[in-house]
Scaffold this active site. Structure first.
Site, PDB file in Angstrom:
ATOM      1  N   HIS A  19      31.862  27.438  30.324  1.00 35.74           N
ATOM      2  CA  HIS A  19      32.698  26.255  30.514  1.00 35.74           C
ATOM      3  C   HIS A  19      33.963  26.745  31.232  1.00 35.74           C
ATOM      4  CE1 HIS A  19      35.451  23.036  29.184  1.00 35.74           C
ATOM      5  NE2 HIS A  19      34.391  22.317  28.867  1.00 35.74           N
ATOM      6  N   ASP A  68      33.275  31.944  22.677  1.00 36.48           N
ATOM      7  CA  ASP A  68      33.560  30.518  22.751  1.00 36.48           C
ATOM      8  C   ASP A  68      32.556  29.815  21.832  1.00 36.48           C
ATOM      9  OD1 ASP A  68      33.567  27.844  23.337  1.00 36.48           O
ATOM     10  OD2 ASP A  68      33.592  28.083  25.511  1.00 36.48           O
ATOM     11  N   GLN A  75      30.468  24.889  21.204  1.00 37.55           N
ATOM     12  CA  GLN A  75      29.180  24.201  21.015  1.00 37.55           C
ATOM     13  C   GLN A  75      28.318  24.881  19.965  1.00 37.55           C
ATOM     14  OE1 GLN A  75      28.651  21.341  22.279  1.00 37.55           O
ATOM     15  NE2 GLN A  75      30.126  21.277  23.962  1.00 37.55           N
ATOM     16  N   LYS A 100      34.691  18.424  17.918  1.00 38.27           N
ATOM     17  CA  LYS A 100      33.258  18.494  18.203  1.00 38.27           C
ATOM     18  C   LYS A 100      32.458  18.681  16.917  1.00 38.27           C
ATOM     19  CE  LYS A 100      34.002  20.522  22.775  1.00 38.27           C
ATOM     20  NZ  LYS A 100      33.704  19.460  23.730  1.00 38.27           N
ATOM     21  N   CYS A 108      32.390  20.387  33.206  1.00 41.05           N
ATOM     22  CA  CYS A 108      33.339  21.514  33.209  1.00 41.05           C
ATOM     23  C   CYS A 108      32.615  22.856  33.301  1.00 41.05           C
ATOM     24  CB  CYS A 108      34.241  21.503  31.970  1.00 41.05           C
ATOM     25  SG  CYS A 108      35.176  20.006  31.784  1.00 41.05           S
TER      26      CYS A 108
END
Ligand code: PMP
Length: 420
Positions: A122, A199, A202, A225, A365
């Site tokens: 991303h 990261d 997700q 999220k 993104c």
């Protein structure tokens, strides 16, 4: 089914909304999830009955607010098997990664050093490293993917060298859905004494996460999220690194004492908590974590796999659909990005909206990843705990309808799309 999806849905009044006369099918969870009543109520209760600033007053309200805040903080840290000392409040994942880039990177990198990241990232886990490289003279290297949309681990091995100081990678892609092998990445990075930042935007909302087991040096994720409010994210970091790291933002709350020529920084994590924190955000995210824990992260993961498996099975039967990323549901998180041959992704998304189906379209993104896969963008259906197989059936049925009129749709400007 591992848990009762229908009773879960009762906690999300928004799911009863009608969009263009149809029941809302919310498949844009990778952008942001919905919030259950419990989260909204916890935030409202704080503002209505407990609101005061934290760590500042001796009056009862401030003490109560501080206690609620710290209990909530602890709950969030425990969710990833961390503790409060190592858990820093941020605005979101993007903010968390920038804190590492500027707070750690700027002080530790120099010309000739290398940062390794991947083409799968991303922009939030790519642009801060590019800025850092520009500011320090370090070199940035990108690990490639395979044709199936998995990380190319051979390429990773060749890119990590004695000069590597930072390895930044996503635990799960927001486009191809791929779940990356953190063990391999962490082992390689640590073999050259590089720090690893993962990261988890997700991943943490979808897969049970244990920072101790992962052995990453930093983990970033966002509350919004995973059923929590917007404006609150987390940067978890190893204590020994945080102890040596100076806060990137300084001011009120970051110190124990200040004289005109000296600063004594506060203990962890308060050293990194500049100014009044997002108290209600922490309380709301803790409630979201309690909600997820009640379902069980095993259940969340099993549900994702079931929905993705069903989607891929149905989509594979349709010639005009091209799926991005691995076809094995076990290798993915809860999303499927795709394109319909000959139709612009925005047209597909707009047409789905007419049926009440909310998906995202565009570059998500992650433009370099799309270009690597020879696309300008894609349509993405992303799931969460309240989505159902019946919704997936309805969605794929509407995709077929869209495909059946695609010649006409292809000539429409995006604003005028109507398949009826
Ligand atoms: N990384 C990934 C993989 C993401 O999917 C996102 C959100 N789309 C981000 C980072 C950025 O998250 P936020 O906007 O909450 O900072």
């Amino acid at each position: 089914m591992i848990y009762d999806v229908n009773s879960i849905r009762e906690d999300f009044p928004i799911l009863k909304r009608k969009i263009h006369g149809r029941e809302l099918v919310y498949f844009d969870n990778a952008a942001t999830t919905q919030r259950p009543k419990q989260v909204v109520e916890a935030i409202a209760k704080f503002y209505l009955y407990y609101n005061a600033n934290v760590h500042r007053g001796f009056h009862t309200l401030s003490q109560e607010a501080s206690q609620l805040f710290e209990e909530s903080y602890e709950e969030i840290a425990k969710f990833i098997n961390g503790n409060m000392e190592e858990t820093i409040l941020t605005i979101n994942t993007t903010d968390a990664i920038n804190i590492v880039a500027y707070g750690w990177g700027l002080r530790n990198l120099k010309k000739g050093d290398e940062i390794v990241t991947t083409v799968m990232e991303h922009h939030s886990n790519m642009l801060p490293w590019r800025e850092l490289a520009e500011l320090t003279g370090a070199k940035i290297k990108y690990v490639d993917i395979t044709e199936d949309g998995e990380l190319n681990y051979k390429d990773l091995e060749s890119k990590i060298t004695e000069r590597t100081k930072i390895v930044a990678f996503t635990l799960a892609s927001n486009v191809v859905g791929t779940i990356n092998d953190y063990k391999k990445i962490v082992n390689l990075a640590h073999s050259v004494e590089a720090i690893v930042i993962a990261d988890g935007a997700q991943y943490v909302p979808h897969v049970e996460t244990d920072v101790k087991k992962m052995d990453v040096d930093f983990l970033a994720f966002s509350g919004h999220k995973m059923l929590g409010p917007t404006g609150i994210g987390i940067l978890w970091g190893k204590k020994e690194i945080l102890e040596e790291m100076k806060p990137f933002r300084v001011g009120g709350d970051t110190i124990k004492d200040v004289t005109l020529d000296n600063v004594v920084w506060h203990d962890l994590p308060w050293r990194f908590d500049a100014g009044t924190p997002h108290i209600a955000g922490v309380i709301g995210l803790a409630e979201a974590v309690r909600y997820l824990k009640k379902i069980g992260m095993d259940g969340v993961r099993a549900h994702d796999i079931e929905l993705v498996k069903h989607t891929i099975k149905l989509m594979k039967e349709i010639d005009d659909i091209e799926i991005l990323g691995p076809l094995d549901p076990e290798k993915r998180t809860g999303l499927v990005a795709f394109n319909i041959k000959g139709l612009h992704h925005h047209i597909v998304a707009k047409a789905l909206d007419m049926y009440g189906i909310a998906v995202r379209s565009g570059g998500h993104c992650a433009h370099p990843l799309h270009y690597r896969l020879n696309y300008q963008g894609s349509v993405r259906a992303s799931y969460y705990i309240y989505n159902t197989k019946e919704e997936v059936d309805y969605f794929v049925e509407k995709l077929q309808k869209i495909i059946s009129v695609k010649e006409r749709l292809a000539t429409e400007p995006v604003e005028n799309v109507c398949t009826g």
